[in-house]
Structures are given as C-alpha cells and as structure tokens.
Design a protein around this motif. Structure first.
Motif, mmCIF file in Angstrom:
data_model
loop_
_atom_site.group_PDB
_atom_site.id
_atom_site.type_symbol
_atom_site.label_atom_id
_atom_site.label_comp_id
_atom_site.label_asym_id
_atom_site.label_seq_id
_atom_site.Cartn_x
_atom_site.Cartn_y
_atom_site.Cartn_z
ATOM 1 N N TYR A 180 7.900 -1.229 8.401
ATOM 2 C CA TYR A 180 9.242 -0.507 7.805
ATOM 3 C C TYR A 180 9.123 0.620 7.179
ATOM 4 O O TYR A 180 9.741 1.663 7.723
ATOM 5 C CB TYR A 180 9.929 -1.718 6.997
ATOM 6 N N GLU A 181 7.934 0.896 6.376
ATOM 7 C CA GLU A 181 7.890 2.191 5.615
ATOM 8 C C GLU A 181 7.328 3.268 6.536
ATOM 9 O O GLU A 181 7.861 4.358 6.350
ATOM 10 C CB GLU A 181 7.073 1.996 4.465
ATOM 11 N N TYR A 197 0.761 -1.064 0.017
ATOM 12 C CA TYR A 197 -0.097 0.077 -0.129
ATOM 13 C C TYR A 197 0.772 1.525 -0.061
ATOM 14 O O TYR A 197 0.655 2.216 -0.724
ATOM 15 C CB TYR A 197 -0.914 -0.134 1.118
ATOM 16 N N GLU A 198 1.936 1.436 0.907
ATOM 17 C CA GLU A 198 2.691 2.474 1.010
ATOM 18 C C GLU A 198 3.655 2.760 -0.107
ATOM 19 O O GLU A 198 3.745 3.915 -0.510
ATOM 20 C CB GLU A 198 3.598 2.593 2.283
ATOM 21 N N PHE A 253 25.175 2.836 10.264
ATOM 22 C CA PHE A 253 24.584 2.018 9.366
ATOM 23 C C PHE A 253 24.516 2.640 8.060
ATOM 24 O O PHE A 253 24.218 4.126 8.035
ATOM 25 C CB PHE A 253 23.240 1.587 9.409
ATOM 26 N N LYS A 254 25.079 2.107 7.010
ATOM 27 C CA LYS A 254 25.008 2.867 5.524
ATOM 28 C C LYS A 254 23.671 3.185 5.080
ATOM 29 O O LYS A 254 23.672 4.364 4.402
ATOM 30 C CB LYS A 254 25.651 2.188 4.610
ATOM 31 N N THR A 255 22.646 2.573 5.250
ATOM 32 C CA THR A 255 21.290 2.924 4.962
ATOM 33 C C THR A 255 20.342 2.416 5.986
ATOM 34 O O THR A 255 20.470 1.462 6.769
ATOM 35 C CB THR A 255 21.059 2.200 3.532
ATOM 36 N N LYS A 256 19.020 2.960 5.568
ATOM 37 C CA LYS A 256 18.018 2.278 6.521
ATOM 38 C C LYS A 256 17.878 0.695 6.129
ATOM 39 O O LYS A 256 17.819 0.008 7.198
ATOM 40 C CB LYS A 256 16.752 2.954 6.009
ATOM 41 N N GLU A 263 4.248 -9.594 9.057
ATOM 42 C CA GLU A 263 3.471 -8.434 8.737
ATOM 43 C C GLU A 263 3.924 -7.485 7.809
ATOM 44 O O GLU A 263 3.136 -6.442 7.391
ATOM 45 C CB GLU A 263 3.127 -7.712 10.140
ATOM 46 N N ASN A 264 4.877 -7.644 7.341
ATOM 47 C CA ASN A 264 5.584 -6.651 6.309
ATOM 48 C C ASN A 264 6.097 -7.325 5.061
ATOM 49 O O ASN A 264 6.883 -7.061 4.433
ATOM 50 C CB ASN A 264 6.630 -5.769 6.887
#
Lengths: 199, 199, 199, 199
Positions: free
Chosen positions: D33-34, C33-34, D56-59, D114-115
């Motif tokens: 996450y988003e 969705y996002e 951390f280099k990225t998310k 859940e993701n």
DNA sequence: GATGAATGAGTGTTCATTCAT
DNA sequence: TATGAATGAACACTCATTCAT
C-alpha cells in the motif's frame, strides 16, 4: 504605471516553466550547478520546491532543457557546415556564425565553460563534447599540419576566451567582440592557407 | 618495537599531509571540488575524516595549500617578467616558461579551468585571477591595438586549450605540446610586431 | 530508584549501535518498516538522524543487521536438520526447535510476517524465503502425497499463526504456546505416517 | 456523438471508478500500500492524479472500497454461519465456503496478509479483525480444549497459507487448492470430534 | 468528468565540521 | 598522530491532497 494588475503573484499562468529556466540559468551561471540548490531557485520565484518538480522531473532535467533550447543554433550550424565544401569561405562563415551563436546564449556557454567538471558527469556533457568535436572536424583539414590543426582549435577557443576572459579588458564590449572575431578569423585563415600550400 | 616493516600502513611517518594533498588533487581534478567529499579522500587513504582535520583546518585549506605549493613557478615567472624590458624576446620567453609551468602542474591547472565557478567563490579565485591579469599585463603593450591585445590573451589561452581541449586530437603528446607552443609564440610575435610598427 | 547515575544521556558509550537496533525493531514491528522514519528512531534515542548514519549505511542496513543477528538460530537449525536422517523424530525435533526459535525472536518474526510486501523488496526477503524453503524441504518427503505436503507446511504455519493470530484467544500465553506446538507436532506426525504407509 | 470509436481512451464512460479499483488492487497486492503512489496508479490509467480524487476522497478510500466490494461474500458467510446450529456439517460447510471466498478475491486477501502492519492502521484493519474473530467464534466451541481451539484456527490459517505460501510447491494449482481444503477440513473435523467426546 | 498547477510536510541521505580521548 | 562518535544544516526528491477552471 497604474493598471498592470495587482502586482503580486499575478501573471504567472503558463509561464512558470519559462521562469524556472530563466532563474535557474542565471543562478547556475553565477554560482555553479552544485552550489545552486532547488530551494534557492524556488525562493526566488516565490514558489515551493515541489512546484519545480511539477515542471521538471529532476534538477538535471532543468539544465538539460536549457541546453536543448539554447544550443539549437549551434546544432544547426554544425549540420549546415557539414554540407558545405571545405573552403576558406565556409570556415570563415562558420567562425562568424559560431561567434553569433555564442553571443546569443552567453550565460549558458559561460556556465558550460566554468563548470566543466560538473558538466562532464551530466547528460549534456557528452552531447556538448560531441558538438565541439563536430565543429572542430569541420574546421580542421584531415591530414593538415599539426600546428595548423592547433591554429583551428585555437580559433574556436579564442572566441570562448573572448566572451569570458577578456571582459575585464578596458574597451567597448562590441569592439572587443569584433576584435576577438578578427583574431579568430585570422587564425582560421592562416590554418587554411598553410594547409593548401602543402598540397 | 623495532619490528618488521610489513608494507601496509607503515612507512608513512610524517608524509600524511603530502599524501592527503596528492589524493585530494587527483580527486578534485577528476570529479571537481564539490563532488569530492572528505569521506572519499579519507577512505582512499585508509584514515578517518578526523585525521584530515589534524592536517588541514578546512576543506578549502587543502586546495589552498595545493595552489600555493604548485603555482610558485607561475608567481616567480610573473615577478621575473615584471623586471624585464618589454621586448619580443621577453614575451616569447614568458610564453615558453608559462607553457612549462602549466605542464609541471597539469592536474591543478586542469582543476582550475574546469571548476572556475567553484574556484571563484574560494580564496584562491582572486589570487589566481590576479596572477592571470599579471601575466596578461606583461604580455600586452599598453595602448596596443585591441586586436593585438586579443592576440596576446589568445596566446595564453591557446596554451590552456592545448592542455585540455586538444587531448583527443590524434598525435603524440609531446608533438602536440610543441605545436601548441608554436602557435602561441606565433600569436605573441604577431601582436608584438604589429604594435611596434604602429609606434 | 536511588543511585543509578544521573539519568540523562549517560551510559551510551559504545552501545549506541545496539540501542538503535532495539528501538528500530520495536518501531518496525509496531508500525511497519515504511511508516517508521529515521527521524522517529533518532528522536526516541535523543540523537540526530546523522548519528544513525554513523552506525548504519542505510535504513535497509538496520533491518538487515537485525535479521542477521536474530535469525542465526534458524539458520543453524536448518543446517542441523539437513544432516539428520529424515525420520519422524527428526521432524518433530525440528518443529520443536523452530517453535523455540520463533519465540526467541518474536518481534522480528512478527515484523517479517506483517510486512511481507515490504520485505519482499528488501534484501532480506530472498534470504528469508530461502530459509523457509529450506525448512520446508527438510519436513517434506519428496514424492509424498500432496495432502501430506500441505500438512507439513501447515505445521509450520500453525506455529506462525500461534504467535500472532491467536494472541487474542483467552488463556495463558504459555499454555497457548504449548497447544500450538501440540497441533503442529500432530500435523507433522500425520504427514509422516501417511507417507510411510504408502511405501 | 456519432463518430468513430478509435480504440484509445474511448469506451471508458463511467467505468473509470472500476478501472481505478482494478489497477490499485493490482499494485497494492504487488508492491504494498505505502509503496504504491497515486501517481503510479494515475500513470497506469493514463489520467491525472486529480482524476482519482474525483472518484475517491482519499487514498485510503480506494482500499476501503475494494475491501467492501470484495469481502461481501465473507460477511454473508459469517451472517449465515451464526444462524446455523454448531454441528460438524455446518463447520465443514463454513470452511468450504471460506475457501471459495478466498479464491474469489485472491489479490485482496494476499494484500491483507502481506500488509498487516499497514492494514492495522487503516480503517479496514478493525473491520477485518472483527470478521476473522467472527469466523473463529463460529468454528470454535466455547469451552473446547485449547488444543482443539488451536486446531480450528489452524484450519483457517491453513487455507491462507495455501493461497500464498504453497504457490511454489510443485503441482497443479487446482489440486493444491483441493489438498489444502482437505487438510483444513480434516483439522476442523478433529477439533469438533474431540470436543464432542468430552461432553 | 477531468486537468493543470501548486502546496506543505515529509523522506532518506550526505556533508563539512567538532571534540573528547 | 590520529580515531570514534556525533552534530546541524543542507540536499534532491516524493507524497497525498487541493482547487480553480
């Protein structure tokens, strides 16, 4: 001439917040709050919109910060006024100082006057309203004649009108300011003396 | 055909234009011009946005039409004033009639006052400014003392303030209106008499 | 091939709403969705973002409308189930029908399963949770052994897993569906019979 | 150096990385996450976003690191499983250990479940999928009945469901865990014995 | 080991306006 | 007299990321 660094994008360290406030106030006063977009402010400063958000959480916070910074004298004046005896001299001093406070933050006060409908929905609307009421209650004698109450309020509004509505009268700015103050003082004096005579 | 008038959505033959104006003025005065969307106006009337465009070419035209319809008394007052001799009686009559004109179109005048920044960019801005200047020039004696000029302008603004800024004073509405008018007349009288004494 | 009109931008009268739903569901199921933006949906349909807003008030409303349209069978199943006696036959019929309902709205259910975290914050989250609980309460005998309660829930989740997690098992789709249903029925049967023997 | 440990912002030498992981996992599991922004994580830790980028280099790397740290037991379990003979005892031991692994990294597994739509686009998506397939292939006998294959997969998913979907069943957490495990073992046993009987 | 300041690309949403019917 | 359907341009705001210090 010569010397002052390289001219582009220099010297903006630490003062960006201030520059945002300056430009924002200028534009808000000129075009109104809603018609001034953050894009416009950002472009004038040659930064991105996102930069504005680094310094202020919302658009409203920009105007709130301006309000808080620039109306401190007005707040202090009210505080001072509340502690004074309700004499004619006090009232005349209030008018004089209020006139000075207005002059010292002209663009903000112009903005407040010309965007009342907008301001009313903003957080500052209520604060400002309270302040105006605060001032009024110092100037008005409780139980005075209604006409004299109007005269007191009119004294304040004459100062406002003097700043904005009389600017296109011919004549020197300073002289107009003085004349406006004179009329305002006159009104507050009449209001006070009538009231005294009654008691 | 023929059929029963059932109360909803009928009986509005031909007066939609009027209804748009009414609702628009109400919303403009309440929330301001920019913050009032055509969607909102249409929803209140239970018509579509497109219907508004059948009656008015643009959003601005709605407010222009309101202005033209509602400020006719003011325009006539100025015309009348220009033809009168510049006596105290004339001026006092002007003030009286202006007070009445304001009362007769309160929401519009409130709108004009509270949305000056917006109005300035609209077509009506200049017209209104001209009118105000027109009124002012009738009230002011050319060559009068600056202080007396301010007094004259203040007489007008006292009426404005009376409509909007004094609404939260305690007291009956009609009495406040009368008191405001009294102060305004007082100011114009002072201005006139000072000026005469000088000549 | 041959014939069907001119191919561009035709035939979209009246069915745009439907087309939005179709594309949206496809993208929501595929990317979440996002991560699906309204821009993307609009581009696929060759309309502007604003057109979406003509048909749906918010992004959320798109998914809500899909949910309401597509889960009607599930809602009806629950209603039906509540009115039946709590026999083994009823439960087996519920499982069978639920399996069919899942198959009939596969993309939506995939979306619901793969975006649980998101769905939880959406309006449909609670509705869905209630439905699942509703189903569960029909399948579970109050006071049954905990192990048998788990078996009942597992029967439902086996159907879910069958749709999404077993797709990469080798074998014909229909056969896998049948096998999944068999295991699910088996579980519900075991749960029911254990429970009966205890009473 | 020397100095008083005053309780805030001290004692976090070197463990910031760990704290970032903790908070991130908590938020990822809770909101997805988003919908979890780096700003939010940073604010909770009372550091700046830039500080996160020191560690951390990225998310994505944050969640990758969590995944790698927390699923080591699962990886080892698969490795171990591959070397064992494909007996019922082995399979039951796998189920037992997998249940324990799930319990030991509950928030991460909840997040993964859940993701799924999000995870699929992340680097960890494929790794996780491979692991699940690895587990499955150990549990499933090549050439077993399709129904029994489903039973094996269902054994795994029953454990998943047990963690998340059964939390609102009444009853003690530990007892529910045990019941879930019992059903799962039951399923794997049925699957195995059927298969044996056929050969 | 961390911050302050900023960016570029994007988001969902709203608006006045248009036009075929 | 109106509506249904759509547009283009804008808006406030958020995000992951960068980099000099």
């Amino acid at each position: 001439m010569g010397g002052t660094m390289d001219g582009t994008k220099q010297q903006r360290r630490g003062n960006t917040r201030q520059r945002i406030q300056d430009v924002a106030l200028e534009l808000f006063a000129e075009q109104g709050y809603e018609k001034t977009s953050l894009r416009e402010i950002a472009e004038r400063l040659d930064v991105t919109k996102a930069a504005l958000y680094y310094h202020f959480k919302t658009k409203e916070e920009i105007i709130v910060s301006l309000f808080e910074d620039l109306t401190k004298p007005m707040a202090e004046l009210i505080e001072w006024g509340r502690e004074q005896p309700s004499t004619l001299d006090t009232k005349r001093e209030i008018i004089r100082r209020y006139s000075a406070a207005l002059a010292g933050a002209e663009p903000l006060f112009r903005f407040m006057q010309e965007n009342q409908a907008t301001v009313r929905e903003l957080r500052i609307g209520d604060i400002f309203k309270d302040r105006m009421r605060g001032l009024r209650d110092i100037l008005i004698d409780p139980g005075a004649d209604l006409v004299d109450q109007v005269r007191s309020v009119s004294a304040m509004f004459t100062l406002h009108a003097g700043m904005f509505a009389m600017q296109d009268l011919e004549g020197d700015v300073e002289k107009k300011r003085a004349a406006t103050l004179a009329v305002s003082l006159d009104l507050i004096t009449q209001a006070h003396e009538h009231a005294c005579r009654r008691t």
